[in-house]
Scaffold this active site. Sequence first.
Site, PDB file in Angstrom:
ATOM      1  N   GLY A 182       9.522  38.709  43.788  1.00 37.11           N
ATOM      2  CA  GLY A 182       8.407  39.360  43.114  1.00 37.11           C
ATOM      3  C   GLY A 182       7.074  39.091  43.768  1.00 37.11           C
ATOM      4  CB  CYS A 183       5.779  36.620  45.993  1.00 34.09           C
ATOM      5  SG  CYS A 183       5.732  35.515  44.579  1.00 34.09           S
ATOM      6  CB  ALA A 184       3.167  40.970  48.455  1.00 35.72           C
TER       7      ALA A 184
END
Length: 141
Positions: free
Chosen positions: A49-51
């Site tokens: 869920g983190c870029a």
Amino acid sequence: MASAAFEEIADTFEFLDDWEDRYRHVIELGRAMPALDEAFRVPATKVEGCASQVWLLPRIEGQGPSARFDFQGDSDAMIVRGLIAILHALYSGLTLREVLAVEAPAELGRLGLNEHLSSQRSNGLRAMVERIRKLAAESAG
């Protein structure tokens, strides 16, 4: 219910008027953090869920809800390393019960991060908080 380390960050943010200065401070916090050993940069510690690439490695001392929570973290992006350092200040040393009681959105809101992070960074920060809460809940039993 913030730790002394987090209160120090909040005080510094109050002192820094300009968001650019705050942004630089977040990056400095990330630079000061020790790097996570490559051996721990594995799928099991990766935060989805983190870029950016983000890894969180929990360290729990004790058993049950009164066990102490700590973690190491790292990212390939300097600003995200700084956000990890802020989360470390917010959560490290708390009991698992206290970790679960932290109102992270309210505490982080005191820093004004919500207004100044991109939606991708905000989503990543939320994913890191959710991962920390999940680790604490699983360890508390």
